[in-house]
Design a protein around this motif. Structure first.
Motif, PDB file in Angstrom:
ATOM      1  N   ARG A  60      -1.286   6.372  -8.719  1.00 50.49           N
ATOM      2  CA  ARG A  60      -2.129   5.176  -8.777  1.00 50.49           C
ATOM      3  C   ARG A  60      -3.174   5.287  -9.880  1.00 50.49           C
ATOM      4  NH1 ARG A  60      -3.865   3.381  -2.903  1.00 50.49           N
ATOM      5  NH2 ARG A  60      -4.792   1.733  -4.172  1.00 50.49           N
ATOM      6  N   GLU A  61      -3.728   6.477 -10.073  1.00 48.19           N
ATOM      7  CA  GLU A  61      -4.688   6.701 -11.154  1.00 48.19           C
ATOM      8  C   GLU A  61      -3.996   6.539 -12.513  1.00 48.19           C
ATOM      9  OE1 GLU A  61      -8.413   7.375 -12.765  1.00 48.19           O
ATOM     10  OE2 GLU A  61      -7.915   7.134 -10.643  1.00 48.19           O
ATOM     11  N   LEU A  63      -1.374   4.682 -13.150  1.00 45.69           N
ATOM     12  CA  LEU A  63      -1.074   3.263 -13.339  1.00 45.69           C
ATOM     13  C   LEU A  63      -2.330   2.495 -13.753  1.00 45.69           C
ATOM     14  CD1 LEU A  63       1.542   1.643 -13.116  1.00 45.69           C
ATOM     15  CD2 LEU A  63       0.874   1.008 -10.796  1.00 45.69           C
ATOM     16  N   LYS A  64      -3.448   2.831 -13.146  1.00 50.23           N
ATOM     17  CA  LYS A  64      -4.713   2.197 -13.519  1.00 50.23           C
ATOM     18  C   LYS A  64      -5.069   2.508 -14.971  1.00 50.23           C
ATOM     19  CE  LYS A  64      -9.393   3.103 -12.606  1.00 50.23           C
ATOM     20  NZ  LYS A  64     -10.367   3.792 -11.802  1.00 50.23           N
ATOM     21  N   ALA A  69      -3.997  -1.503 -13.719  1.00 58.60           N
ATOM     22  CA  ALA A  69      -3.657  -1.997 -12.373  1.00 58.60           C
ATOM     23  C   ALA A  69      -4.848  -1.830 -11.430  1.00 58.60           C
ATOM     24  CB  ALA A  69      -2.452  -1.216 -11.827  1.00 58.60           C
ATOM     25  N   GLN A  73      -2.472  -3.662  -6.672  1.00 59.53           N
ATOM     26  CA  GLN A  73      -1.290  -3.565  -7.529  1.00 59.53           C
ATOM     27  C   GLN A  73      -0.732  -2.143  -7.537  1.00 59.53           C
ATOM     28  OE1 GLN A  73      -3.437  -5.036 -10.880  1.00 59.53           O
ATOM     29  NE2 GLN A  73      -2.469  -7.056 -10.814  1.00 59.53           N
ATOM     30  N   SER A  74      -1.599  -1.166  -7.663  1.00 58.51           N
ATOM     31  CA  SER A  74      -1.131   0.219  -7.705  1.00 58.51           C
ATOM     32  C   SER A  74      -0.588   0.659  -6.347  1.00 58.51           C
ATOM     33  CB  SER A  74      -2.235   1.163  -8.188  1.00 58.51           C
ATOM     34  OG  SER A  74      -3.311   1.217  -7.283  1.00 58.51           O
ATOM     35  N   ARG A  75      -1.199   0.205  -5.272  1.00 54.69           N
ATOM     36  CA  ARG A  75      -0.716   0.521  -3.921  1.00 54.69           C
ATOM     37  C   ARG A  75       0.660  -0.093  -3.694  1.00 54.69           C
ATOM     38  NH1 ARG A  75      -4.958  -0.954  -1.418  1.00 54.69           N
ATOM     39  NH2 ARG A  75      -4.310  -3.110  -1.098  1.00 54.69           N
ATOM     40  N   CYS A  77       2.906  -0.958  -5.982  1.00 51.58           N
ATOM     41  CA  CYS A  77       3.897  -0.302  -6.840  1.00 51.58           C
ATOM     42  C   CYS A  77       4.260   1.068  -6.272  1.00 51.58           C
ATOM     43  CB  CYS A  77       3.361  -0.184  -8.261  1.00 51.58           C
ATOM     44  SG  CYS A  77       4.584   0.411  -9.443  1.00 51.58           S
ATOM     45  N   PHE A  78       3.257   1.827  -5.852  1.00 51.55           N
ATOM     46  CA  PHE A  78       3.523   3.132  -5.259  1.00 51.55           C
ATOM     47  C   PHE A  78       4.406   3.002  -4.022  1.00 51.55           C
ATOM     48  CE2 PHE A  78       2.667   6.289  -2.025  1.00 51.55           C
ATOM     49  CZ  PHE A  78       2.960   7.457  -2.708  1.00 51.55           C
TER      50      PHE A  78
END
Length: 89
Positions: A60-61, A63-64, A69, A73-75, A77-78
């Motif tokens: 998530r980091e 992706l941000k 993100a 959004q990151s949650r 996608c993960f």
């Protein structure tokens, strides 16, 4: 947790050559940013997910930092990639 139709569609079948925008949480804007950085296909993002050993915080980091993100959004996608891996790997 409920999932989006996009999430359900993605995890329902093999990834193949799906574009990065098919991933849950990744829309047109984030998809374009990822493409500009070489992550044009969902499987390329999956590769990064696996390199990070499926670690939620690290992915998530990443992706941000890579495309901006936000938390949702990151949650999304993960969760999409994790569920796909559970089904197909």
């Amino acid at each position: 947790m409920t999932t989006s139709q996009k999430h359900r569609d993605f995890v329902a079948e093999p990834m193949g050559e799906k574009p990065v925008g098919c991933l849950a949480g990744i829309g047109d804007v984030l998809g374009k940013k990822l493409e500009e950085r070489g992550f044009d296909k969902a499987y390329v993002v999956l590769g990064q997910f696996l390199v990070l050993k499926k670690d939620e915080d690290l992915f998530r980091e990443w992706l941000k930092d890579t495309c901006g993100a936000n938390a949702k959004q990151s949650r999304d996608c993960f969760g999409c990639l994790r569920e796909w891996c559970d089904a197909f790997l």
